[in-house]
Design a protein around this motif. Structure first.
Motif: not given
Length: 510
Positions: A476-502
């Motif tokens: 909300a306070v970062t002008p050039r931010a993109e937020l991706v919330v992964l449903a069903g995922a927990g901590h460390s999304t790149q290591s623990r969800s293919d969606g986060g890594a993708r």
């Protein structure tokens, strides 16, 4: 319940396929199809992690059946042997077991003012060549307390398309890895956990062992090390990817050196102004996580209400919270039958305490995880220096801290932390570690407050280690931010969800 631990702590345990929990399906935001986990051993921690090996043993003690391990994640193709890593790095050699990765050392001053003499030798790893089309990617692991170099291969496996275009650099930050801060008593008591409370004696012994050196393990010191690393590599600017505590380090570096950062990936966000040391957001978010899991599994009870009953009856809020925080890493949908967390909570509320008590004891058991894998001493030194406390900053005298903490706990609205009690906020490991930590040099945060480069923010909606609210607040306070919330995922999304890594790869390759 006494649990005999069969092996090392969380990170080491995930390297043994026979004890891995089964994969959980997860869904990427905006309706992408479910994807299965791979065999991912890297654990990036800020807010959790302790004796999963003991926890698995505890589950067996109360009657759970074993579960088959997932198939290995496919290995990334090997690149040709790299060129010389950089002229500013010394003792360049092939990394053990990875002949196409160059290990080298970065020597930095312990105290940049020169008042306290000494240097630190930080191990680095470089994969790829200086002329990579997209430049250099610095990947920062979490903790604080976790090394970086041992995880090069896993990053290659999770981000193979991106690393065909980037040169990857990783570093054992000061106080980690082969040069880890060693505090044996504290290490045994808490391992890599934030939420397990250590004894004051173990904390004091660690601080006394470090002596004046405890003043030089702040994130600002690490940020200065990273700038030395950039110069040693000979790059004008680079891209940073941080996970958990690595997001705080990456963010502080980007605030201090904005013109040196092309873009940022922040996965499982720690707020830029420091972590919420009383954990109110995570405590309160647990009700939604429990109820969502119950709805998905079709259970006919309210696990949040059951949890409220249990912790008020048994006074075990910290232990149950520790269990849920770790579950948000390894079982975020709470559907692993080997743990059976929802059923254990419900049974305990109904009077059958055995299974939940076994889980709590197992997940809180003393750790034999070595400091080289996760340094609890570095973790304490950094968190105590970096954080904003009810008693002020790290320089505040120890006398009076307990009173300030009690006042802060009493100001918490009970509804903000329900189903837990507000006393749990003050009894968990983060404040209990830093209450007896001697007055020390506080972290010098960057003067800037806003990230100006493109930023991808990744969050799992079940994360109780770095709750999703922290990611939304930063977006909300970062002008050039993109937020991706992964449903069903927990901590460390790149290591623990293919969606986060993708999502990370797509952002990095633009």
């Amino acid at each position: 319940m006494n649990v005999q631990r069969p092996g090392a702590g969380l990170a080491a345990d995930w390297r043994r396929p026979e004890t891995r929990p089964p994969p959980c399906s997860l869904q990427v935001l905006h309706g992408a199809p479910p994807s299965s986990w791979g065999n991912v051993t890297m654990i990036f921690l800020t807010r959790a992690g302790t004796a999963v090996a003991a926890a698995l043993t505890a589950v067996v003690c109360v009657g759970s059946a074993p579960v088959a391990a997932p198939a290995p994640y496919p290995s990334a193709p090997k690149a040709p042997p790299p060129l010389v890593a950089a002229p500013g790095l010394t003792d360049q050699r092939p990394c053990p077991g990875q002949t196409d990765v160059t290990c080298a050392d970065l020597t930095v001053p312990l105290d940049r003012t020169g008042a306290v003499p000494g240097t630190l030798k930080l191990r680095t790893a470089v994969f790829g060549t200086p002329d990579a089309p997209k430049g250099t990617l610095l990947f920062l692991t979490g903790g604080p307390g976790q090394p970086g170099v041992p995880y090069v291969q896993r990053i290659r496996e999770r981000l193979p398309e991106a690393l065909a275009q980037y040169r990857l650099v990783m570093i054992d930050q000061r106080g980690t890895g082969d040069a880890a801060v060693e505090c044996p008593a504290l290490q045994r008591e808490v391992g890599s956990s934030d939420t397990v409370a250590p004894t004051p004696g173990a904390v004091s012994a660690c601080a006394e062992h470090l002596g004046v050196k405890r003043n030089f393990y702040t994130t600002a010191d690490t940020v200065a090390d990273l700038e030395d690393l950039r110069r040693a590599l000979g790059v004008r600017s680079w891209t940073l990817d941080g996970v958990s505590y690595g997001t705080f380090t990456a963010g502080q570096y980007a605030l201090a050196h904005p013109h040196r950062v092309r873009k940022l990936v922040l996965d499982s966000v720690v707020p830029l102004d420091g972590a919420g040391v009383l954990y109110e957001d995570a405590l309160g978010h647990s009700a939604q996580v429990l109820r969502t899991a119950c709805r998905e599994q079709g259970c006919r009870f309210d696990p949040a209400r059951d949890l409220a009953t249990v912790v008020r009856r048994d006074g075990n809020g910290v232990g149950v919270f520790n269990l849920l925080v770790i579950a948000s890493i390894i079982d975020p949908k709470l559907d692993n039958p080997r743990f059976g967390i929802l059923g254990a909570i419900h049974a305990s509320a109904s009077g059958d305490r055995a299974r939940l008590d076994g889980l709590v004891a197992g997940f809180s058991a003393p750790s034999d995880e070595p400091a080289s894998e996760f340094s609890s001493g570095l973790h304490a030194a950094t968190l105590c220096a970096d954080s904003r406390w009810p008693w002020g900053d790290a320089s505040a005298p120890v006398e009076g801290r307990e009173r300030a903490l009690k006042r802060a706990v009493q100001r918490i609205r009970p509804t903000a932390v329900w189903p837990f009690e507000r006393e749990t906020a003050g009894a968990q490991g983060i404040p209990r570690t830093c209450l007896p930590w001697p007055a020390s040099r506080p972290n010098q945060a960057a003067l800037r407050r806003t990230l100006t480069m493109p930023v991808l923010i990744l969050a799992g909606d079940r994360d109780l280690s770095t709750p999703v609210r922290w990611a939304r607040d930063l977006a909300a306070v970062t002008p050039r931010a993109e937020l991706v919330v992964l449903a069903g995922a927990g901590h460390s999304t790149q290591s623990r969800s293919d969606g986060g890594a993708r999502a990370a790869e797509e952002f990095l390759l633009r």
